[in-house]
Design a protein around this motif. Structure first.
Motif, PDB file in Angstrom:
ATOM      1  N   SER A  46       0.830  -1.204   0.000  1.00  0.00           N
ATOM      2  CA  SER A  46       0.000   0.000   0.000  1.00  0.00           C
ATOM      3  C   SER A  46       0.862   1.250   0.000  1.00  0.00           C
ATOM      4  O   SER A  46       0.562   2.223  -0.690  1.00  0.00           O
ATOM      5  N   LYS A  47       1.959   1.237   0.764  1.00  0.00           N
ATOM      6  CA  LYS A  47       2.853   2.396   0.796  1.00  0.00           C
ATOM      7  C   LYS A  47       3.503   2.617  -0.565  1.00  0.00           C
ATOM      8  O   LYS A  47       3.630   3.748  -1.052  1.00  0.00           O
ATOM      9  N   ILE A  48       3.959   1.523  -1.178  1.00  0.00           N
ATOM     10  CA  ILE A  48       4.623   1.632  -2.483  1.00  0.00           C
ATOM     11  C   ILE A  48       3.655   2.146  -3.542  1.00  0.00           C
ATOM     12  O   ILE A  48       3.955   3.067  -4.298  1.00  0.00           O
ATOM     13  N   ARG A  92      -1.301  -8.584  -4.895  1.00  0.00           N
ATOM     14  CA  ARG A  92      -1.045  -7.677  -3.772  1.00  0.00           C
ATOM     15  C   ARG A  92      -1.214  -6.206  -4.179  1.00  0.00           C
ATOM     16  O   ARG A  92      -1.726  -5.392  -3.420  1.00  0.00           O
ATOM     17  N   VAL A  93      -0.766  -5.892  -5.394  1.00  0.00           N
ATOM     18  CA  VAL A  93      -0.930  -4.521  -5.896  1.00  0.00           C
ATOM     19  C   VAL A  93      -2.415  -4.186  -6.019  1.00  0.00           C
ATOM     20  O   VAL A  93      -2.860  -3.089  -5.661  1.00  0.00           O
ATOM     21  N   TYR A  94      -3.195  -5.146  -6.511  1.00  0.00           N
ATOM     22  CA  TYR A  94      -4.646  -4.938  -6.640  1.00  0.00           C
ATOM     23  C   TYR A  94      -5.282  -4.708  -5.270  1.00  0.00           C
ATOM     24  O   TYR A  94      -6.134  -3.826  -5.104  1.00  0.00           O
ATOM     25  N   ASP A  95      -4.857  -5.512  -4.290  1.00  0.00           N
ATOM     26  CA  ASP A  95      -5.378  -5.333  -2.929  1.00  0.00           C
ATOM     27  C   ASP A  95      -5.010  -3.956  -2.374  1.00  0.00           C
ATOM     28  O   ASP A  95      -5.817  -3.314  -1.696  1.00  0.00           O
ATOM     29  N   ALA A  96      -3.785  -3.509  -2.667  1.00  0.00           N
ATOM     30  CA  ALA A  96      -3.343  -2.195  -2.192  1.00  0.00           C
ATOM     31  C   ALA A  96      -4.186  -1.080  -2.812  1.00  0.00           C
ATOM     32  O   ALA A  96      -4.545  -0.104  -2.130  1.00  0.00           O
ATOM     33  N   PHE A  97      -4.535  -1.207  -4.084  1.00  0.00           N
ATOM     34  CA  PHE A  97      -5.405  -0.228  -4.730  1.00  0.00           C
ATOM     35  C   PHE A  97      -6.752  -0.156  -4.019  1.00  0.00           C
ATOM     36  O   PHE A  97      -7.298   0.925  -3.786  1.00  0.00           O
ATOM     37  N   ASN A  98      -7.300  -1.306  -3.678  1.00  0.00           N
ATOM     38  CA  ASN A  98      -8.601  -1.340  -2.993  1.00  0.00           C
ATOM     39  C   ASN A  98      -8.522  -0.660  -1.624  1.00  0.00           C
ATOM     40  O   ASN A  98      -9.438   0.049  -1.210  1.00  0.00           O
ATOM     41  N   ALA A 102     -10.525   2.703  -0.557  1.00  0.00           N
ATOM     42  CA  ALA A 102     -11.437   2.628   0.583  1.00  0.00           C
ATOM     43  C   ALA A 102     -11.244   3.803   1.537  1.00  0.00           C
ATOM     44  O   ALA A 102     -12.203   4.258   2.174  1.00  0.00           O
ATOM     45  N   ILE A 103     -10.030   4.315   1.641  1.00  0.00           N
ATOM     46  CA  ILE A 103      -9.768   5.445   2.544  1.00  0.00           C
ATOM     47  C   ILE A 103      -9.710   6.759   1.770  1.00  0.00           C
ATOM     48  O   ILE A 103      -9.279   7.782   2.306  1.00  0.00           O
ATOM     49  N   ASP A 104     -10.177   6.745   0.505  1.00  0.00           N
ATOM     50  CA  ASP A 104     -10.301   7.950  -0.324  1.00  0.00           C
ATOM     51  C   ASP A 104      -8.973   8.642  -0.606  1.00  0.00           C
ATOM     52  O   ASP A 104      -8.933   9.851  -0.849  1.00  0.00           O
ATOM     53  N   VAL A 105      -7.888   7.884  -0.572  1.00  0.00           N
ATOM     54  CA  VAL A 105      -6.601   8.470  -0.948  1.00  0.00           C
ATOM     55  C   VAL A 105      -6.498   8.559  -2.468  1.00  0.00           C
ATOM     56  O   VAL A 105      -5.911   9.495  -3.007  1.00  0.00           O
ATOM     57  N   ILE A 106      -7.085   7.589  -3.151  1.00  0.00           N
ATOM     58  CA  ILE A 106      -7.174   7.616  -4.602  1.00  0.00           C
ATOM     59  C   ILE A 106      -8.625   7.356  -4.992  1.00  0.00           C
ATOM     60  O   ILE A 106      -9.389   6.769  -4.221  1.00  0.00           O
ATOM     61  N   VAL A 107      -9.009   7.819  -6.172  1.00  0.00           N
ATOM     62  CA  VAL A 107     -10.361   7.584  -6.667  1.00  0.00           C
ATOM     63  C   VAL A 107     -10.266   7.036  -8.087  1.00  0.00           C
ATOM     64  O   VAL A 107      -9.320   7.341  -8.825  1.00  0.00           O
ATOM     65  N   LYS A 108     -11.242   6.245  -8.461  1.00  0.00           N
ATOM     66  CA  LYS A 108     -11.271   5.660  -9.796  1.00  0.00           C
ATOM     67  C   LYS A 108     -11.985   6.603 -10.742  1.00  0.00           C
ATOM     68  O   LYS A 108     -13.073   7.101 -10.448  1.00  0.00           O
ATOM     69  N   ASP A 109     -11.364   6.887 -11.864  1.00  0.00           N
ATOM     70  CA  ASP A 109     -11.931   7.765 -12.886  1.00  0.00           C
ATOM     71  C   ASP A 109     -11.913   7.017 -14.209  1.00  0.00           C
ATOM     72  O   ASP A 109     -10.915   7.002 -14.916  1.00  0.00           O
ATOM     73  N   LYS A 110     -13.038   6.367 -14.515  1.00  0.00           N
ATOM     74  CA  LYS A 110     -13.142   5.496 -15.687  1.00  0.00           C
ATOM     75  C   LYS A 110     -12.093   4.378 -15.577  1.00  0.00           C
ATOM     76  O   LYS A 110     -12.121   3.604 -14.653  1.00  0.00           O
ATOM     77  N   LYS A 111     -11.140   4.333 -16.533  1.00  0.00           N
ATOM     78  CA  LYS A 111     -10.133   3.282 -16.508  1.00  0.00           C
ATOM     79  C   LYS A 111      -8.875   3.691 -15.751  1.00  0.00           C
ATOM     80  O   LYS A 111      -7.943   2.895 -15.635  1.00  0.00           O
ATOM     81  N   GLU A 112      -8.858   4.900 -15.250  1.00  0.00           N
ATOM     82  CA  GLU A 112      -7.688   5.398 -14.540  1.00  0.00           C
ATOM     83  C   GLU A 112      -7.988   5.579 -13.060  1.00  0.00           C
ATOM     84  O   GLU A 112      -9.144   5.522 -12.633  1.00  0.00           O
ATOM     85  N   VAL A 113      -6.927   5.776 -12.298  1.00  0.00           N
ATOM     86  CA  VAL A 113      -7.069   6.135 -10.893  1.00  0.00           C
ATOM     87  C   VAL A 113      -6.374   7.483 -10.704  1.00  0.00           C
ATOM     88  O   VAL A 113      -5.372   7.775 -11.359  1.00  0.00           O
ATOM     89  N   LYS A 114      -6.927   8.307  -9.814  1.00  0.00           N
ATOM     90  CA  LYS A 114      -6.418   9.659  -9.615  1.00  0.00           C
ATOM     91  C   LYS A 114      -6.064   9.860  -8.150  1.00  0.00           C
ATOM     92  O   LYS A 114      -6.800   9.464  -7.256  1.00  0.00           O
ATOM     93  N   TRP A 115      -4.932  10.491  -7.921  1.00  0.00           N
ATOM     94  CA  TRP A 115      -4.487  10.784  -6.562  1.00  0.00           C
ATOM     95  C   TRP A 115      -5.288  11.962  -6.007  1.00  0.00           C
ATOM     96  O   TRP A 115      -5.422  13.005  -6.628  1.00  0.00           O
ATOM     97  N   THR A 116      -5.848  11.803  -4.802  1.00  0.00           N
ATOM     98  CA  THR A 116      -6.574  12.896  -4.150  1.00  0.00           C
ATOM     99  C   THR A 116      -5.920  13.314  -2.841  1.00  0.00           C
ATOM    100  O   THR A 116      -6.183  14.398  -2.339  1.00  0.00           O
ATOM    101  N   GLY A 117      -5.081  12.466  -2.277  1.00  0.00           N
ATOM    102  CA  GLY A 117      -4.377  12.824  -1.051  1.00  0.00           C
ATOM    103  C   GLY A 117      -5.150  12.443   0.194  1.00  0.00           C
ATOM    104  O   GLY A 117      -6.308  12.026   0.144  1.00  0.00           O
ATOM    105  N   PHE A 118      -4.499  12.593   1.327  1.00  0.00           N
ATOM    106  CA  PHE A 118      -5.118  12.265   2.595  1.00  0.00           C
ATOM    107  C   PHE A 118      -6.060  13.379   3.012  1.00  0.00           C
ATOM    108  O   PHE A 118      -5.857  14.549   2.701  1.00  0.00           O
TER     109      PHE A 118
END
Length: 248
Positions: A46-48, A92-98, A102-118
């Motif tokens: 998750s950190k990586i 493991r990478v897939y689990d880390a994305f989930n 779940a904690i709203d650090v990243i959000v899914k935007d169509k086929k991409e993921v976007k960083w939103t921060g803590f």
């Protein structure tokens, strides 16, 4: 591939479990030991993943997983790592994305993921941006009012010039209101003593205790403009009333 400093896998903390002699005995043992990198739990992944998505801003699961796989292969080629199970790493990478979603650090935007921060960081950042926005709006408002006042002063000076021209033509003289000037206002019953220096540069007023006010040329011209506008409005209203009475 040369990853950025923030995204380099911390291979110093990783190791492969070996037998008592510290060596891999055969290919089966290598395959078994490569199934899991000791020290790489879900928290580490998750950190990586978090660092990589933050650095990229927008990315995809496959892009992040491919980056991690490329760095692991490089570690294997350099002898820093014995081996790894690619399917397990990708899982493991897939689990880390989930976890991060779940904690709203990243959000899914169509086929991409976007960083939103803590959340705490975003909240502080939004508060600072709001403060900057309010400060800019305040400055814009002050500058707008200042510009409007300059425009009004320009109109006042034009009106004064026009009035001076009309007065001079009608009286065939050079009379008019000169700038700058200062208006001193006090009670009609006041006893005012005035002393003027010989060079006309100094004027002394003594109102003998009677209250008085001073008005510069800008304030007088403004008052004249406001009075003219008020008279114009009154005249328009009277004209409208006359027209209404005539129609009746």
């Amino acid at each position: 591939m040369t990853p950025g400093t923030d995204n380099v896998l911390n291979l110093n903390d990783l190791y492969i479990q070996e037998d008592d002699e510290g060596q891999v005995s055969d290919c089966c043992a290598v395959k078994k030991k490569a199934s899991r990198i000791v020290g790489w739990g879900l928290r580490r992944f998750s950190k990586i993943v978090c660092r990589k998505v933050e650095a990229k801003g927008r990315t995809t699961y496959n892009e992040v997983a491919d980056d991690i796989m490329a760095e692991l292969r490089s570690a294997v080629n350099n002898g820093e790592l014995v081996g790894f199970d690619e399917k397990n790493i990708r899982r493991r990478v897939y689990d880390a994305f989930n976890v991060l979603m779940a904690i709203d650090v990243i959000v899914k935007d169509k086929k991409e993921v976007k960083w939103t921060g803590f959340r705490s960081g975003r909240s502080e950042q939004l508060n600072k941006l709001e403060e900057v926005r309010l400060e800019l709006l305040s400055r814009i408002g002050k500058k707008t009012n200042f510009l409007k006042e300059l425009e009004n002063q320009f109109v006042d000076l034009q009106n004064l010039m026009l009035q001076n021209q009309i007065r001079q033509k009608s009286h065939n003289s050079s009379e008019g209101v000169n700038l700058p000037f200062l208006l001193v206002k006090t009670s009609p019953k006041a006893t005012v003593e005035i002393q003027i220096s010989e060079n006309l540069q100094l004027v002394h007023f003594d109102f003998n205790g009677t209250p008085f006010t001073l008005h510069d040329d800008a304030s007088i011209l403004k008052a004249m403009r406001l009075r003219t506008e008020a008279e114009r409005i009154d005249h328009t209203i009277e004209s409208s009333l006359d027209c209404s009475n005539t129609s009746l």
